[in-house]
Write a protein that holds these residues in place. Structure first.
Motif, PDB file in Angstrom:
ATOM      1  N   ALA A  78      -3.537  -6.095  -1.455  1.00 32.06           N
ATOM      2  CA  ALA A  78      -2.255  -6.018  -2.158  1.00 32.06           C
ATOM      3  C   ALA A  78      -1.603  -4.645  -2.024  1.00 32.06           C
ATOM      4  N   ILE A  79      -2.423  -3.604  -1.889  1.00 34.66           N
ATOM      5  CA  ILE A  79      -1.903  -2.232  -1.901  1.00 34.66           C
ATOM      6  C   ILE A  79      -1.764  -1.629  -0.505  1.00 34.66           C
ATOM      7  N   ALA A  80      -2.841  -1.720   0.278  1.00 30.57           N
ATOM      8  CA  ALA A  80      -2.954  -0.917   1.496  1.00 30.57           C
ATOM      9  C   ALA A  80      -1.884  -1.173   2.554  1.00 30.57           C
ATOM     10  N   PRO A  81      -1.546  -2.430   2.914  1.00 29.77           N
ATOM     11  CA  PRO A  81      -0.596  -2.613   4.029  1.00 29.77           C
ATOM     12  C   PRO A  81       0.743  -1.917   3.818  1.00 29.77           C
ATOM     13  N   LYS A  82       1.353  -2.114   2.649  1.00 33.33           N
ATOM     14  CA  LYS A  82       2.658  -1.492   2.403  1.00 33.33           C
ATOM     15  C   LYS A  82       2.525   0.015   2.259  1.00 33.33           C
ATOM     16  N   MET A  83       1.480   0.476   1.574  1.00 37.97           N
ATOM     17  CA  MET A  83       1.277   1.909   1.384  1.00 37.97           C
ATOM     18  C   MET A  83       1.124   2.627   2.730  1.00 37.97           C
ATOM     19  N   LEU A  84       0.317   2.074   3.616  1.00 34.95           N
ATOM     20  CA  LEU A  84       0.114   2.692   4.926  1.00 34.95           C
ATOM     21  C   LEU A  84       1.367   2.580   5.796  1.00 34.95           C
ATOM     22  N   ALA A  85       2.136   1.493   5.615  1.00 35.19           N
ATOM     23  CA  ALA A  85       3.406   1.364   6.346  1.00 35.19           C
ATOM     24  C   ALA A  85       4.383   2.464   5.920  1.00 35.19           C
ATOM     25  N   ILE A  86       4.359   2.818   4.629  1.00 32.63           N
ATOM     26  CA  ILE A  86       5.201   3.914   4.134  1.00 32.63           C
ATOM     27  C   ILE A  86       4.747   5.244   4.730  1.00 32.63           C
ATOM     28  N   PHE A  87       3.447   5.490   4.688  1.00 32.41           N
ATOM     29  CA  PHE A  87       2.901   6.768   5.148  1.00 32.41           C
ATOM     30  C   PHE A  87       3.054   6.960   6.656  1.00 32.41           C
ATOM     31  N   TRP A  88       2.796   5.912   7.423  1.00 33.85           N
ATOM     32  CA  TRP A  88       2.723   6.051   8.877  1.00 33.85           C
ATOM     33  C   TRP A  88       4.000   5.663   9.615  1.00 33.85           C
ATOM     34  N   PHE A  89       4.724   4.664   9.080  1.00 34.99           N
ATOM     35  CA  PHE A  89       5.883   4.133   9.817  1.00 34.99           C
ATOM     36  C   PHE A  89       7.205   4.309   9.069  1.00 34.99           C
ATOM     37  N   ARG A  90       7.136   4.986   7.909  1.00 32.97           N
ATOM     38  CA  ARG A  90       8.327   5.232   7.087  1.00 32.97           C
ATOM     39  C   ARG A  90       9.065   3.945   6.743  1.00 32.97           C
ATOM     40  N   ALA A  91       8.290   2.890   6.493  1.00 37.76           N
ATOM     41  CA  ALA A  91       8.869   1.592   6.096  1.00 37.76           C
ATOM     42  C   ALA A  91       9.045   1.579   4.586  1.00 37.76           C
ATOM     43  N   TYR A  92      10.096   2.270   4.119  1.00 41.21           N
ATOM     44  CA  TYR A  92      10.261   2.513   2.689  1.00 41.21           C
ATOM     45  C   TYR A  92      10.834   1.323   1.924  1.00 41.21           C
ATOM     46  N   SER A  93      11.664   0.526   2.555  1.00 39.14           N
ATOM     47  CA  SER A  93      12.355  -0.546   1.827  1.00 39.14           C
ATOM     48  C   SER A  93      11.432  -1.740   1.586  1.00 39.14           C
ATOM     49  N   MET A  94      11.715  -2.444   0.483  1.00 39.49           N
ATOM     50  CA  MET A  94      10.930  -3.613   0.099  1.00 39.49           C
ATOM     51  C   MET A  94      11.828  -4.530  -0.728  1.00 39.49           C
ATOM     52  N   ALA A  95      11.759  -5.829  -0.476  1.00 35.99           N
ATOM     53  CA  ALA A  95      12.544  -6.774  -1.267  1.00 35.99           C
ATOM     54  C   ALA A  95      12.132  -6.665  -2.739  1.00 35.99           C
ATOM     55  N   PHE A  96      13.111  -6.754  -3.635  1.00 39.32           N
ATOM     56  CA  PHE A  96      12.834  -6.596  -5.064  1.00 39.32           C
ATOM     57  C   PHE A  96      11.829  -7.640  -5.545  1.00 39.32           C
ATOM     58  N   ASP A  97      11.983  -8.885  -5.111  1.00 42.07           N
ATOM     59  CA  ASP A  97      11.048  -9.939  -5.519  1.00 42.07           C
ATOM     60  C   ASP A  97       9.653  -9.701  -4.944  1.00 42.07           C
ATOM     61  N   ALA A  98       9.594  -9.152  -3.715  1.00 46.70           N
ATOM     62  CA  ALA A  98       8.293  -8.814  -3.126  1.00 46.70           C
ATOM     63  C   ALA A  98       7.637  -7.693  -3.919  1.00 46.70           C
ATOM     64  N   CYS A  99       8.447  -6.759  -4.403  1.00 47.08           N
ATOM     65  CA  CYS A  99       7.935  -5.674  -5.249  1.00 47.08           C
ATOM     66  C   CYS A  99       7.327  -6.236  -6.531  1.00 47.08           C
ATOM     67  N   LEU A 100       8.026  -7.182  -7.157  1.00 52.54           N
ATOM     68  CA  LEU A 100       7.506  -7.814  -8.378  1.00 52.54           C
ATOM     69  C   LEU A 100       6.238  -8.609  -8.094  1.00 52.54           C
ATOM     70  N   ALA A 101       6.189  -9.241  -6.931  1.00 53.17           N
ATOM     71  CA  ALA A 101       4.979  -9.986  -6.554  1.00 53.17           C
ATOM     72  C   ALA A 101       3.804  -9.028  -6.374  1.00 53.17           C
ATOM     73  N   GLN A 102       4.050  -7.891  -5.704  1.00 54.07           N
ATOM     74  CA  GLN A 102       2.990  -6.895  -5.543  1.00 54.07           C
ATOM     75  C   GLN A 102       2.537  -6.365  -6.891  1.00 54.07           C
ATOM     76  N   LEU A 103       3.491  -6.065  -7.764  1.00 57.29           N
ATOM     77  CA  LEU A 103       3.183  -5.602  -9.129  1.00 57.29           C
ATOM     78  C   LEU A 103       2.282  -6.606  -9.840  1.00 57.29           C
ATOM     79  N   PHE A 104       2.652  -7.897  -9.752  1.00 58.63           N
ATOM     80  CA  PHE A 104       1.873  -8.955 -10.408  1.00 58.63           C
ATOM     81  C   PHE A 104       0.447  -9.010  -9.875  1.00 58.63           C
ATOM     82  N   PHE A 105       0.288  -9.016  -8.554  1.00 56.13           N
ATOM     83  CA  PHE A 105      -1.050  -9.148  -7.970  1.00 56.13           C
ATOM     84  C   PHE A 105      -1.917  -7.921  -8.254  1.00 56.13           C
ATOM     85  N   ILE A 106      -1.338  -6.728  -8.167  1.00 59.89           N
ATOM     86  CA  ILE A 106      -2.125  -5.516  -8.423  1.00 59.89           C
ATOM     87  C   ILE A 106      -2.639  -5.497  -9.856  1.00 59.89           C
ATOM     88  N   HIS A 107      -1.747  -5.716 -10.823  1.00 59.33           N
ATOM     89  CA  HIS A 107      -2.153  -5.637 -12.226  1.00 59.33           C
ATOM     90  C   HIS A 107      -3.044  -6.818 -12.631  1.00 59.33           C
TER      91      HIS A 107
END
Length: 315
Positions: A78-107
């Motif tokens: 739930a955490i690593a793919p997007k986090m590493l995409a930010i760090f390595w590929f500067r993939a900063y943007s994320m759909a708002f609903d995808a953000c909420l889905a990530q929030l839900f799964f992490i917590h």
């Protein structure tokens, strides 16, 4: 609160900026986090292979450990793919609903991990304080029900958080100062009244993490009381030794959890420090859990040796 009058209405995307103040070294920070994730995935996958295959490990403690391993794999995924995409590929943007889905799964997975640690503490309490009834109390059906309750509790309570965020329409910013979507990091962006969101976040945190921690402490107080009543020193050491792995995992999880929880709400911790520590809190326990339990259990150690060394020697 933001001083300008510009707000975003129902934003479709958010921007995760990673670690504020450390953007220039995020590329290099990604490598140790990637290593931790790799160790976590490898260790927990090995546990999920060994525990079902080894009949001597078909005991409540190791069934709970297998569920914990599955939870830890989910947390890394739930955490690593997007986090590493930010760090390595500067993939900063994320759909708002995808953000909420990530929030839900992490917590949700965090809360499931807490519930499994409570179940493991209960197992140790029965094993040491009432050993003759251990197998009759913790039957397979009871274990299954306990796991189902842990999952339902986490899904229902954490599910409130993204639902309440969806009722918010106006946001001061769409930039989240974090490397993943965390509840309070998202709530702080809102221009609408977020009092209900904050109260619900505290309620979920205390009703799960707080409740579980209190009952784990009570379980171990009763366990230590029973252990110190044993007359033989060898018996005391043997009983205590069965709990050391769980005590270590319990301490690492809750100390880091409550630091992250309170610093985000009440503390004045430097953002970069908070985000680094909160990410470590989520990724370090999944990496350490299989190592701690693997080192403590001879059967797991032998099976790991067979997988990595004996099979290689036969080639």
């Amino acid at each position: 609160m933001n001083t300008n009058n510009v707000t975003y209405l129902n934003p479709g995307t958010v921007i995760l900026i990673g670690i504020p103040g450390l953007e220039h070294v995020q590329f290099w920070i990604g490598f140790p986090f990637f290593t931790v994730c790799l160790v976590a995935l490898l260790g927990n996958i090995i546990l999920l292979i060994i525990i079902p295959a080894e009949r001597s490990l078909h005991q409540p403690m190791y069934i709970f450990l297998a569920v914990l391993a599955g939870t830890d794999i989910g947390l890394c995924a739930a955490i690593a793919p997007k986090m590493l995409a930010i760090f390595w590929f500067r993939a900063y943007s994320m759909a708002f609903d995808a953000c909420l889905a990530q929030l839900f799964f992490i917590h949700t997975l965090q809360c499931m991990e807490s519930g499994i640690l409570l179940a493991m503490a209960f197992d140790r309490y029965i094993a040491i304080c009432d050993p003759l009834r251990h197998t009759s109390i913790l039957t397979p059906s009871i274990l299954g029900r306990m796991i189902v309750v842990v999952v339902i509790r986490a899904v229902v309570l954490v599910g409130l958080l993204p639902i309440l965020i969806k009722r918010l329409h106006h946001f001061w910013s769409i930039q989240i100062a974090h490397s993943y979507c965390e509840h309070m990091a998202v709530v702080k962006l809102a221009a609408d009244d977020v009092q209900v969101n904050k109260i619900c976040g505290l309620f979920v945190g205390f009703s799960i993490l707080g409740f579980d921690m209190v009952f784990i402490i009570i379980s171990y107080a009763l366990i230590f009381q029973a252990v110190f009543r044993l007359k033989q020193k060898e018996a005391r050491l043997k009983a205590f030794n069965t709990c050391t792995a769980h005590i270590f995992v319990f301490l690492e999880f809750y100390i880091l959890a409550f630091f992250s929880f309170f610093s985000h709400r009440f503390g004045h911790v430097v953002p970069s420090t908070h985000i680094l520590l909160s990410t470590i809190y989520l990724l370090l326990p999944p990496a350490l859990n299989p190592i701690v339990y693997g080192v403590k259990n001879m059967v797991i150690r032998k099976r790991v040796a067979q997988i990595f060394f004996l099979d290689h020697a036969h080639q």
